[in-house]
Design an enzyme around this catalytic site. Structure first.
Site, mmCIF file in Angstrom:
data_model
loop_
_atom_site.group_PDB
_atom_site.id
_atom_site.type_symbol
_atom_site.label_atom_id
_atom_site.label_comp_id
_atom_site.label_asym_id
_atom_site.label_seq_id
_atom_site.Cartn_x
_atom_site.Cartn_y
_atom_site.Cartn_z
ATOM 1 N N SER A 169 46.256 42.684 53.462
ATOM 2 C CA SER A 169 45.487 43.723 53.701
ATOM 3 C C SER A 169 45.829 43.949 55.129
ATOM 4 O O SER A 169 46.363 43.316 55.936
ATOM 5 C CB SER A 169 44.084 43.316 53.819
ATOM 6 O OG SER A 169 43.150 43.737 54.692
ATOM 7 N N TYR B 172 45.307 51.481 55.973
ATOM 8 C CA TYR B 172 44.117 52.395 56.229
ATOM 9 C C TYR B 172 44.793 53.456 57.035
ATOM 10 O O TYR B 172 45.588 53.146 57.963
ATOM 11 C CB TYR B 172 43.129 51.545 57.110
ATOM 12 C CG TYR B 172 42.250 50.859 56.187
ATOM 13 C CD1 TYR B 172 41.585 51.168 54.988
ATOM 14 C CD2 TYR B 172 42.177 49.463 56.270
ATOM 15 C CE1 TYR B 172 40.754 50.338 54.204
ATOM 16 C CE2 TYR B 172 41.229 48.585 55.718
ATOM 17 C CZ TYR B 172 40.886 48.973 54.574
ATOM 18 O OH TYR B 172 39.780 47.956 53.780
ATOM 19 N N THR C 98 44.664 52.835 50.970
ATOM 20 C CA THR C 98 43.070 52.692 50.350
ATOM 21 C C THR C 98 42.358 53.889 50.739
ATOM 22 O O THR C 98 42.334 54.086 51.902
ATOM 23 C CB THR C 98 42.291 51.134 51.001
ATOM 24 O OG1 THR C 98 43.009 50.300 50.528
ATOM 25 C CG2 THR C 98 40.996 51.374 50.695
ATOM 26 N N LYS D 108 44.814 53.489 46.555
ATOM 27 C CA LYS D 108 44.012 52.415 45.847
ATOM 28 C C LYS D 108 42.461 52.928 46.125
ATOM 29 O O LYS D 108 42.088 53.279 47.310
ATOM 30 C CB LYS D 108 44.053 51.085 46.748
ATOM 31 C CG LYS D 108 43.139 50.078 46.231
ATOM 32 C CD LYS D 108 43.373 48.706 46.803
ATOM 33 C CE LYS D 108 42.568 47.813 46.378
ATOM 34 N NZ LYS D 108 41.148 47.700 47.036
ATOM 35 N N HIS E 207 36.392 49.164 44.719
ATOM 36 C CA HIS E 207 36.520 48.262 46.002
ATOM 37 C C HIS E 207 35.400 47.167 45.649
ATOM 38 O O HIS E 207 34.960 46.799 46.465
ATOM 39 C CB HIS E 207 36.063 48.867 47.192
ATOM 40 C CG HIS E 207 36.682 48.545 48.470
ATOM 41 N ND1 HIS E 207 37.658 49.308 49.212
ATOM 42 C CD2 HIS E 207 36.708 47.210 48.980
ATOM 43 C CE1 HIS E 207 38.160 48.536 50.150
ATOM 44 N NE2 HIS E 207 37.575 47.466 50.115
HETATM 45 C C1 FMN Z 1 35.950 39.829 50.342
HETATM 46 C C2 FMN Z 1 36.628 41.052 50.098
HETATM 47 C C3 FMN Z 1 37.635 41.602 50.962
HETATM 48 C C4 FMN Z 1 38.255 42.834 50.510
HETATM 49 N N1 FMN Z 1 39.153 43.553 51.472
HETATM 50 C C5 FMN Z 1 39.806 44.685 51.059
HETATM 51 C C6 FMN Z 1 40.496 44.982 52.154
HETATM 52 O O1 FMN Z 1 40.853 44.872 53.213
HETATM 53 N N2 FMN Z 1 41.291 46.251 51.486
HETATM 54 C C7 FMN Z 1 41.261 46.804 50.383
HETATM 55 O O2 FMN Z 1 41.878 47.730 49.900
HETATM 56 N N3 FMN Z 1 40.443 46.227 49.357
HETATM 57 C C8 FMN Z 1 39.661 45.017 49.868
HETATM 58 N N4 FMN Z 1 38.911 44.406 48.762
HETATM 59 C C9 FMN Z 1 38.721 45.160 47.444
HETATM 60 C C10 FMN Z 1 39.749 44.494 46.540
HETATM 61 O O3 FMN Z 1 41.158 44.625 46.959
HETATM 62 C C11 FMN Z 1 39.523 44.850 45.374
HETATM 63 O O4 FMN Z 1 39.709 46.174 45.101
HETATM 64 C C12 FMN Z 1 38.260 44.333 44.587
HETATM 65 O O5 FMN Z 1 37.971 43.018 45.023
HETATM 66 C C13 FMN Z 1 38.455 44.119 43.051
HETATM 67 O O6 FMN Z 1 36.751 43.637 42.454
HETATM 68 P P1 FMN Z 1 36.738 42.261 42.126
HETATM 69 O O7 FMN Z 1 36.330 41.479 43.224
HETATM 70 O O8 FMN Z 1 35.274 42.292 41.315
HETATM 71 O O9 FMN Z 1 37.858 41.826 41.153
HETATM 72 C C14 FMN Z 1 38.260 43.409 49.142
HETATM 73 C C15 FMN Z 1 37.334 42.647 48.168
HETATM 74 C C16 FMN Z 1 36.621 41.589 48.616
HETATM 75 C C17 FMN Z 1 35.815 40.863 47.648
#
Ligand code: FMN
Length: 381
Positions: A109, A132, A158, A254, A278
């Site tokens: 990330s 981003y 994203t 994404k 997300h």
């Molecule tokens: C704690 C956490 C932090 C996340 N940070 C980012 C991030 O920095 N950038 C991003 O594109 N998605 C981020 N996501 C989304 C994940 O990449 C992903 O799309 C999502 O967790 C999928 O759903 P799930 O947790 O139900 O598997 C984050 C998700 C979580 C749970």
């Protein structure tokens, strides 16, 4: 509770809940508004049934896939997530090492806590860099150049976080970076001293993807101010088309959900899209990626690699998404709870569980290769 007793998502979640201070657990576990979309993400798989075939000769199983030019030994990858060293002191190092062991891709990330260069050097497995879009175009160029020089395989922009989601659990606990805990939040940290000891006795918390460009790690800028002050809500298709040209390699968006946007992504030269809400952390009430998958695959699946994430907890969820036409499936909380439970060992056990489930489920479905899955295997209730 021991790692040996963690056989599924819920076991890892429980172990993470016991290990982490409440505000950090709730940051991972929580989602936007009433968390409706978050719940629906997993429920959506339950409205779809698998129809197995029998007597197909399934002694040798090949679950490898090729997505965005990368060969993955298993059809799931670790989706990019922020702040991993808060969940376990090894953070991205643990996730990268576990992903490499299972021959799959992992995301880093923009808000990652280990540098993309260090991770790129440490592991041969394909790496996504999640990006981003900043108001400062020079900064965007510099960051892309940095990722290019490091040898990042896939760039992921994203596009569902043009503003921060309303995470009310974080408002209650005071979870922000830098920390501004409520009294209740502080008590939660005080009753988890092992986490605190690990945090204090390991390398200082940093955001190395941003630190070189933005003064963040020292606490001068909070993450919420980073989103509101540095990122560009005016970002449009022309801006992204220019980025895609400049990157000149595997580039995915994404957070695409609509067919119209999937078509635009093809037109501007993206090589992949990730259907995602997300993890329900942004627009509550938005559709589950699994529910949206078929119509997007039908519209663009022959021209671009379609992936999805959200709510995936089981091998059968993965097989359902692949049967609808996804090329690979992203895991988020699934590996984050395992990271929090026991670092690299935890993520390895979670990926081993997933690998064993996919293999067993493929046999039970009567398929020996992912390419044999199709919509004939599915019925919707
Ligand atoms: C704690 C956490 C932090 C996340 N940070 C980012 C991030 O920095 N950038 C991003 O594109 N998605 C981020 N996501 C989304 C994940 O990449 C992903 O799309 C999502 O967790 C999928 O759903 P799930 O947790 O139900 O598997 C984050 C998700 C979580 C749970």
């Amino acid at each position: 509770m021991r790692l040996r007793g963690c056989n599924n998502f819920h076991d890892f979640r429980e172990m993470a809940r016991r290990r982490l201070p409440g505000p950090i657990f709730n940051y991972i576990d929580g989602a936007a508004d009433d968390e409706v979309t978050h719940r629906r993400n997993t429920e959506s798989f339950e409205r779809c049934d698998l129809v197995p075939n029998i007597l197909r000769g399934v002694s040798a199983i090949d679950m490898s896939v090729t997505v965005m030019g990368q060969r993955l030994a298993m059809p799931v990858y670790c989706s990019p997530t922020a702040l991993q060293r808060l969940f376990h002191h090894d953070g991205e190092r643990a996730v990268g090492a576990a992903a490499a062991k299972f021959g799959t891709m992992f995301g880093v990330s923009s808000l990652g806590t280990v540098s993309l260069e260090e991770l790129r050097k440490a592991h041969p497995t394909p790496q996504i860099y999640q990006f981003y879009f900043h108001k400062d175009r020079g900064l965007n160029r510099a960051m892309m150049q940095r990722a290019k020089s490091a040898g990042v395989n896939v760039m992921a922009l994203t596009v569902d976080s043009i503003t921060g989601g309303n995470r009310e659990r974080d408002l209650r606990t005071g979870f922000t970076i830098p920390f501004r805990l409520t009294l209740g939040g502080m008590v939660q940290f005080a009753i988890k001293p092992i986490w605190g000891l690990n945090y204090l006795t390991h390398e200082r918390f940093r955001l190395p993807q941003l630190d070189d460009h933005v003064d963040m790690g020292g606490g001068a800028l909070s993450i919420s101010r980073y989103f509101t002050e540095m990122l560009d809500p005016a970002m449009n298709w022309d801006d992204v088309a220019a980025m895609v040209r400049e990157w000149d390699g595997q580039f995915c968006l994404k957070g695409v959900m609509s067919v119209a946007d999937a078509r635009r992504a093809v037109e501007i030269g993206c090589t992949g899209i990730i259907l995602s809400n997300h993890g329900g952390r942004q627009l509550d009430g938005s559709r589950a990626a699994f529910d949206q998958l078929a119509e997007v695959v039908d519209a663009v699946g022959d021209r671009i690699d379609v992936m999805m994430d959200g709510g995936v907890q089981r091998g059968t969820h993965v097989l359902k998404a692949l049967s609808l036409g996804a090329k690979a499936v992203g895991l988020g909380r699934y590996y984050l709870y395992a990271l929090a439970a026991d670092g690299q060992r935890g993520v390895e056990r979670a990926l081993a569980n997933m690998q064993a489930e996919i293999e067993r489920d493929m046999r039970l479905m009567g398929v020996s290769a992912i390419s044999q899955l199709s919509r004939d295997n599915l019925r919707f209730r």
